[in-house]
Motif scaffolding. Structure first.
Motif, PDB file in Angstrom:
ATOM      1  N   SER A 204       0.836  -1.209   0.000  1.00 29.65           N
ATOM      2  CA  SER A 204       0.000   0.000   0.000  1.00 29.65           C
ATOM      3  C   SER A 204       0.865   1.251   0.000  1.00 29.65           C
ATOM      4  O   SER A 204       0.546   2.245  -0.658  1.00 29.65           O
TER       5      SER A 204
ATOM      6  N   GLN B 292      -7.459   0.932  -0.299  1.00 30.91           N
ATOM      7  CA  GLN B 292      -7.922  -0.283   0.366  1.00 30.91           C
ATOM      8  C   GLN B 292      -9.258   0.007   1.042  1.00 30.91           C
ATOM      9  O   GLN B 292      -9.445   1.068   1.625  1.00 30.91           O
TER      10      GLN B 292
ATOM     11  N   ASP C 177      -5.784  -0.822  -4.761  1.00 35.20           N
ATOM     12  CA  ASP C 177      -5.244  -1.501  -3.582  1.00 35.20           C
ATOM     13  C   ASP C 177      -6.211  -2.599  -3.128  1.00 35.20           C
ATOM     14  O   ASP C 177      -7.246  -2.297  -2.543  1.00 35.20           O
ATOM     15  N   GLU C 178      -5.877  -3.823  -3.408  1.00 40.25           N
ATOM     16  CA  GLU C 178      -6.682  -5.005  -3.060  1.00 40.25           C
ATOM     17  C   GLU C 178      -8.142  -4.881  -3.490  1.00 40.25           C
ATOM     18  O   GLU C 178      -9.052  -5.025  -2.679  1.00 40.25           O
TER      19      GLU C 178
HETATM   20 MG   LIG Z   1      -1.999  -2.894   2.117  1.00 41.44          MG
END
Ligand SMILES: [Mg+2]
Ligand SMILES: Nc1ncnc2c1ncn2[C@@H]1O[C@H](COP(=O)(O)OP(=O)(O)O)[C@@H](O)[C@H]1O
Length: 262
Positions: A49, A85, A167-168
């Motif tokens: 991240s 995220q 992010d994810e």
């Molecule tokens: Mg992360």
């Protein structure tokens, strides 16, 4: 192993990032090609991240710098879309699904222009692409994690950027949705967009990504999937967590994957 790229979309030069004076990213040097689906892999706390935030200028590096499209970030910010995220976002903020996706169109509007019919159409089209049309008027606080994630992806699509940093995006998303979104991202790269995705699953990463960055505080590898997905680099990245790797390294041995097949 660091692969050199001609006309890179992102160049990261000798980047070190610290929180409270302790570095969490050390001397990262990499350049990324355009029009590819790029995965960032690494264990929890590896700095994945942080790397994305540093590329987006959301954290200040201790040393080093980033160039995007051969420019400073400030000059090309409106060509970049960032999906944070999910946990880092306040989902209790009162906003409807449509509101959130419309926000994606603001960057392209002039300072004093209000979003209108055209922006609404763009937003609806993007919601359709992630299968969220029937939730247009729902409050974002009332959605499941996977639905929130899809709204976020729709907002990113509405930005009509050239570079996407996610992010994810697949965290908390069911398998069918993951496959559909992956296909969507693949189609976007076919149109020349560059997409960088932090991803937690090594196994699907082998099939999803054209290019993989392996990170564990230091850069372990960055290159075409078939070159970087080796047992040696996976071990360097994930260290002692061998159970996790057994299945994957077995697959690599059997050459039971072909990143070019997608
Ligand atoms: Mg992360
Ligand atoms: N705002 C912050 N302040 C202090 N430490 C942080 C902050 N954000 C992340 N860290 C620490 O930096 C390291 C890398 O974090 P992160 O980039 O979130 O890793 P990843 O995304 O790979 O899980 C972790 O040890 C994390 O605890």
């Amino acid at each position: 192993m660091i692969n050199q790229v001609t006309s890179p979309v992102i160049e990261v030069h000798d980047l070190t990032v610290s929180y409270d004076q302790s570095p969490v990213l050390w001397n990262v040097d990499l350049s990324l090609p355009s029009g590819k689906l790029i995965g960032i892999l690494g264990p929890n706390g590896a700095g994945k991240s942080t790397l994305i935030k540093a590329i987006m200028g959301l954290v200040n590096p201790t040393s080093g710098y980033v160039k995007i499209f051969d420019h400073r970030l400030e000059d090309v910010r409106n060509r970049i879309s960032y999906v944070p995220q999910r946990e880092s976002v306040d989902w209790n903020f009162p906003a409807s699904v449509l509101d959130v996706v419309m926000m994606g169109t603001y960057g392209k509007l002039g300072l004093f222009k209000r979003p209108g019919k055209k922006e609404k159409e763009i937003a609806l089209g993007c919601l359709d692409q992630v299968g969220m049309m029937s939730f247009v008027n729902r409050q974002i606080s009332e959605l499941s994690g996977g639905q929130q994630q899809r709204v976020f992806i729709a907002r990113a699509l509405a930005q009509e950027a050239d570079l996407y940093l996610m992010d994810e995006p697949f965290a908390g998303v069911d398998m069918a949705t993951e496959t559909a979104i992956f296909q969507l991202l693949k189609d976007m790269t076919a149109k020349g967009k560059t997409i960088v995705v932090v991803h937690h699953d090594i196994h699907s990463a082998m099939n999803y990504f054209d290019w993989i960055i392996m990170l564990n505080l230091h850069l372990v590898g960055s290159g075409p999937t078939e070159l970087v997905m080796t047992e040696e680099l996976l071990r360097k990245t994930y260290g002692g967590k061998l159970n996790l790797l057994t299945k994957v390294t077995e697959l690599i041995r059997q050459k039971d994957f072909n990143p070019l097949k997608n």
